[in-house]
Scaffold this motif. Structure first.
Motif, PDB file in Angstrom:
ATOM      1  N   LEU A  81       0.994  -0.911   0.076  1.00 37.80           N
ATOM      2  CA  LEU A  81      -0.382  -0.306   0.050  1.00 37.80           C
ATOM      3  C   LEU A  81       0.841   1.454  -0.097  1.00 37.80           C
ATOM      4  CD1 LEU A  81      -2.460  -1.248   2.458  1.00 37.80           C
ATOM      5  CD2 LEU A  81      -2.622  -0.293  -0.172  1.00 37.80           C
ATOM      6  N   GLY A  82       2.114   1.133   0.607  1.00 35.47           N
ATOM      7  CA  GLY A  82       2.767   2.114   0.913  1.00 35.47           C
ATOM      8  C   GLY A  82       3.221   2.673  -0.811  1.00 35.47           C
ATOM      9  N   MET A  83       3.382   1.805  -1.641  1.00 35.13           N
ATOM     10  CA  MET A  83       4.002   2.015  -2.526  1.00 35.13           C
ATOM     11  C   MET A  83       2.931   3.082  -3.867  1.00 35.13           C
ATOM     12  SD  MET A  83       5.639  -1.486  -3.640  1.00 35.13           S
ATOM     13  CE  MET A  83       6.275  -0.900  -5.259  1.00 35.13           C
ATOM     14  N   VAL A  84       2.088   2.766  -3.273  1.00 32.72           N
ATOM     15  CA  VAL A  84       0.770   3.784  -3.860  1.00 32.72           C
ATOM     16  C   VAL A  84       0.840   5.259  -3.350  1.00 32.72           C
ATOM     17  CG1 VAL A  84      -1.739   4.474  -4.490  1.00 32.72           C
ATOM     18  CG2 VAL A  84      -0.257   1.794  -4.155  1.00 32.72           C
ATOM     19  N   PRO A  85       1.335   6.453  -3.806  1.00 33.65           N
ATOM     20  CA  PRO A  85       1.301   7.945  -3.709  1.00 33.65           C
ATOM     21  C   PRO A  85       0.182   7.982  -2.385  1.00 33.65           C
ATOM     22  CG  PRO A  85       2.371   7.111  -5.998  1.00 33.65           C
ATOM     23  CD  PRO A  85       1.879   6.297  -5.552  1.00 33.65           C
ATOM     24  N   TRP A  86      -0.001   9.024  -1.525  1.00 35.56           N
ATOM     25  CA  TRP A  86      -0.643   9.575  -1.214  1.00 35.56           C
ATOM     26  C   TRP A  86      -2.004   8.568  -0.718  1.00 35.56           C
ATOM     27  CZ3 TRP A  86      -0.637  14.699  -0.272  1.00 35.56           C
ATOM     28  CH2 TRP A  86      -0.309  15.667  -1.460  1.00 35.56           C
ATOM     29  N   ILE A  87      -2.610   8.263  -1.155  1.00 32.92           N
ATOM     30  CA  ILE A  87      -3.780   7.042  -1.007  1.00 32.92           C
ATOM     31  C   ILE A  87      -3.104   5.853   0.298  1.00 32.92           C
ATOM     32  CG2 ILE A  87      -4.008   5.775  -2.976  1.00 32.92           C
ATOM     33  CD1 ILE A  87      -6.965   7.220  -0.678  1.00 32.92           C
ATOM     34  N   GLY A  88      -1.927   5.141  -0.375  1.00 34.78           N
ATOM     35  CA  GLY A  88      -1.737   3.917   0.485  1.00 34.78           C
ATOM     36  C   GLY A  88      -1.206   3.605   1.693  1.00 34.78           C
ATOM     37  N   THR A  89      -1.094   4.836   2.027  1.00 38.84           N
ATOM     38  CA  THR A  89      -0.471   4.362   3.094  1.00 38.84           C
ATOM     39  C   THR A  89      -2.237   5.556   4.103  1.00 38.84           C
ATOM     40  OG1 THR A  89       1.700   5.950   2.985  1.00 38.84           O
ATOM     41  CG2 THR A  89       0.625   6.326   4.948  1.00 38.84           C
ATOM     42  N   LEU A  90      -2.705   5.751   3.860  1.00 41.79           N
ATOM     43  CA  LEU A  90      -3.889   6.346   3.885  1.00 41.79           C
ATOM     44  C   LEU A  90      -5.139   5.255   4.438  1.00 41.79           C
ATOM     45  CD1 LEU A  90      -5.490   9.606   2.348  1.00 41.79           C
ATOM     46  CD2 LEU A  90      -3.564   9.317   4.471  1.00 41.79           C
ATOM     47  N   ILE A  91      -4.628   4.158   3.589  1.00 45.21           N
ATOM     48  CA  ILE A  91      -5.439   2.557   3.400  1.00 45.21           C
ATOM     49  C   ILE A  91      -4.667   1.767   4.458  1.00 45.21           C
ATOM     50  CG2 ILE A  91      -6.369   1.051   2.230  1.00 45.21           C
ATOM     51  CD1 ILE A  91      -6.467   2.908  -0.475  1.00 45.21           C
ATOM     52  N   GLY A  92      -3.089   2.177   4.094  1.00 44.44           N
ATOM     53  CA  GLY A  92      -3.061   1.092   5.525  1.00 44.44           C
ATOM     54  C   GLY A  92      -2.934   0.913   6.815  1.00 44.44           C
ATOM     55  N   THR A  93      -3.508   2.858   6.990  1.00 48.89           N
ATOM     56  CA  THR A  93      -3.611   3.100   8.618  1.00 48.89           C
ATOM     57  C   THR A  93      -4.987   2.657   8.530  1.00 48.89           C
ATOM     58  OG1 THR A  93      -2.532   4.736   8.574  1.00 48.89           O
ATOM     59  CG2 THR A  93      -4.638   5.228  10.029  1.00 48.89           C
ATOM     60  N   ILE A  94      -5.887   2.272   8.008  1.00 50.81           N
ATOM     61  CA  ILE A  94      -7.193   2.485   8.558  1.00 50.81           C
ATOM     62  C   ILE A  94      -7.470   0.512   8.460  1.00 50.81           C
ATOM     63  CG2 ILE A  94      -9.128   2.203   7.323  1.00 50.81           C
ATOM     64  CD1 ILE A  94      -8.688   4.546   5.741  1.00 50.81           C
ATOM     65  N   ILE A  95      -7.030  -0.029   8.184  1.00 48.71           N
ATOM     66  CA  ILE A  95      -6.586  -1.542   7.239  1.00 48.71           C
ATOM     67  C   ILE A  95      -5.864  -2.131   8.679  1.00 48.71           C
ATOM     68  CG2 ILE A  95      -5.880  -3.487   6.761  1.00 48.71           C
ATOM     69  CD1 ILE A  95      -6.656  -1.890   3.468  1.00 48.71           C
ATOM     70  N   SER A  96      -5.085  -1.178   9.423  1.00 50.13           N
ATOM     71  CA  SER A  96      -4.429  -1.961  10.510  1.00 50.13           C
ATOM     72  C   SER A  96      -5.499  -2.135  11.764  1.00 50.13           C
ATOM     73  CB  SER A  96      -3.616  -0.614  10.847  1.00 50.13           C
ATOM     74  OG  SER A  96      -2.292  -1.298   9.914  1.00 50.13           O
ATOM     75  N   PRO A  97      -5.945  -1.895  12.437  1.00 51.87           N
ATOM     76  CA  PRO A  97      -7.009  -2.156  13.032  1.00 51.87           C
ATOM     77  C   PRO A  97      -8.176  -3.053  12.505  1.00 51.87           C
ATOM     78  CG  PRO A  97      -7.529  -0.059  12.327  1.00 51.87           C
ATOM     79  CD  PRO A  97      -6.555  -0.492  11.367  1.00 51.87           C
ATOM     80  N   ILE A  98      -7.876  -3.453  11.295  1.00 49.42           N
ATOM     81  CA  ILE A  98      -8.925  -4.832  11.125  1.00 49.42           C
ATOM     82  C   ILE A  98      -8.043  -6.050  11.214  1.00 49.42           C
ATOM     83  CG2 ILE A  98      -9.648  -5.658   9.261  1.00 49.42           C
ATOM     84  CD1 ILE A  98     -10.354  -3.863   8.388  1.00 49.42           C
ATOM     85  N   LEU A  99      -6.032  -6.089  10.877  1.00 50.04           N
ATOM     86  CA  LEU A  99      -5.699  -6.701  10.997  1.00 50.04           C
ATOM     87  C   LEU A  99      -5.366  -7.149  12.492  1.00 50.04           C
ATOM     88  CD1 LEU A  99      -3.350  -5.901   8.222  1.00 50.04           C
ATOM     89  CD2 LEU A  99      -5.130  -7.885   7.958  1.00 50.04           C
ATOM     90  N   MET A 100      -5.202  -5.964  13.383  1.00 47.09           N
ATOM     91  CA  MET A 100      -5.278  -6.471  14.356  1.00 47.09           C
ATOM     92  C   MET A 100      -6.266  -6.486  16.071  1.00 47.09           C
ATOM     93  SD  MET A 100      -2.868  -2.303  14.745  1.00 47.09           S
ATOM     94  CE  MET A 100      -2.526  -2.656  17.170  1.00 47.09           C
TER      95      MET A 100
END
Length: 262
Positions: A67-86
Motif C-alpha cells: 500500500l505504501g507504494m501507492v502515493p498518497w492514498i496507499g498510506t492512508l488505506i494502510g492506517t485504516i486497515i491496520s486495526p482490522i488486522l490487529m
C-alpha cells in the motif's frame, strides 16, 4: 495472566465462538510489575505458534509495503486497515489462550466480523495522525508535510535541512500529543473485535485505561525498548520475534486491565 480468574469468561476460538463476552468497564488499575507480566504472557502466546506468528508479521508487513507504494492514498488505506488486522490478531490470541490454534483466518477475521467499528477506529486514528502532521508542519513548514504525505524522500531531506531548531521543537510538541493518541488506539481494535464496542467508546476506554495504568505502561515500554535494542543487534533478525511479541502483548495487556463477565 489467569484465564480462569473470577469474573472472567472467555469465548472459544474463531471456529467455535459463542459470541462476545460482556465487558465490565472502567478498566481496573494493575500494579507496576504487570507491565513485565504482559511481556511474559505475550511470549507464552508466541511460543505456542511461532511459525504462524512470523507468517502473520510478514503478511502484515507486505500489506503495508504494498500500500505504501501507492502515493498518497496507499498510506492512508494502510492506517485504516491496520486495526482490522490487529483485531484479527486479538481473535487469534484468544484462540491460543483457550487451547485452540492460530490460523490464517484469524488475521483476516476483521474483514468478516465487526469491520465497521474497526474501520472507524482506523479512520479516527488517521484523523489524529493528520492533526499531528499539521501541528508538526506549523513548526517545520507545509513543504515538509506535503513531502511526507507524497513519500518524496528528496523533498523530505530538503525540508529537514532548514530550521533545525523549529523542527526539534515541533518534534517535541508532536510527540507529546502523540502519546494520548497512541493510548486511545492501544486497546481499541481489541475492544471493537471481541466486544462489539463502537469506535468512539472503544478509543475513549482505551485512553482512560492507559492513563489509569500509566506506571505499568511505562514499565512495559521501557522493557520492550530494551528488547528492541537486543532484537536489532543480529542484523535485525530479532524483529521477527519482537514484532509478533508486541502484537501479542496488546492482547495480554487488555486481559490484564479489562474484566469480562457472563
Amino acid at each position: 495472566m489467569n484465564a480462569n480468574e473470577p469474573g472472567t469468561a472467555l469465548p472459544g476460538s474463531a471456529s467455535n465462538d459463542p459470541g462476545p463476552a460482556t465487558l465490565v468497564m472502567p478498566a481496573r488499575v494493575v500494579r507496576a510489575g504487570a507491565g513485565v507480566d504482559w511481556i511474559s504472557d505475550g511470549w507464552a502466546l508466541f511460543r505456542k505458534a511461532p511459525l504462524m506468528w512470523i507468517i502473520f508479521l510478514v503478511l502484515f508487513f507486505l500489506v503495508h509495503v504494498g500500500l505504501g507504494m501507492v502515493p498518497w492514498i496507499g498510506t492512508l488505506i494502510g492506517t485504516i486497515i491496520s486495526p482490522i488486522l490487529m483485531g484479527g490478531m486479538a481473535l487469534g490470541c484468544r484462540s491460543l489462550e483457550t487451547g485452540g490454534d492460530l490460523e490464517l483466518e484469524h488475521l483476516l477475521a476483521g474483514f468478516r466480523r465487526n469491520t465497521g467499528p474497526l474501520v472507524a477506529v482506523g479512520l479516527m486514528y488517521l484523523v489524529g495522525e493528520l492533526v499531528l502532521l499539521s501541528v508538526f508542519a506549523m513548526f517545520a513548514g507545509m513543504g515538509l508535510l506535503t513531502a511526507v504525505l507524497s513519500g518524496d524522500e528528496a523533498a523530505i531531506l530538503s525540508s529537514l535541512s532548514s530550521g533545525l531548531l523549529f523542527l526539534a521543537l515541533g518534534g517535541l510538541v508532536t510527540l507529546a500529543l502523540a502519546i494520548p493518541l497512541v493510548a486511545a488506539y492501544w486497546f481499541a481494535p481489541v475492544l471493537a473485535m471481541l466486544h462489539d464496542v463502537p469506535a468512539i467508546p472503544a478509543m475513549k476506554e482505551s485512553l482512560f485505561a492507559c492513563l489509569r495504568n500509566w506506571l505499568p505502561m511505562l514499565v512495559y515500554g521501557l522493557v520492550m525498548l530494551l528488547l528492541l535494542v537486543v532484537a536489532v543487534i543480529p542484523l535485525g533478525l530479532g524483529l521477527l520475534v519482537w514484532a509478533p511479541l508486541m502484537f501479542a502483548t496488546i492482547y495480554t495487556s487488555y486481559r490484564s486491565v479489562f474484566t469480562e463477565a457472563d
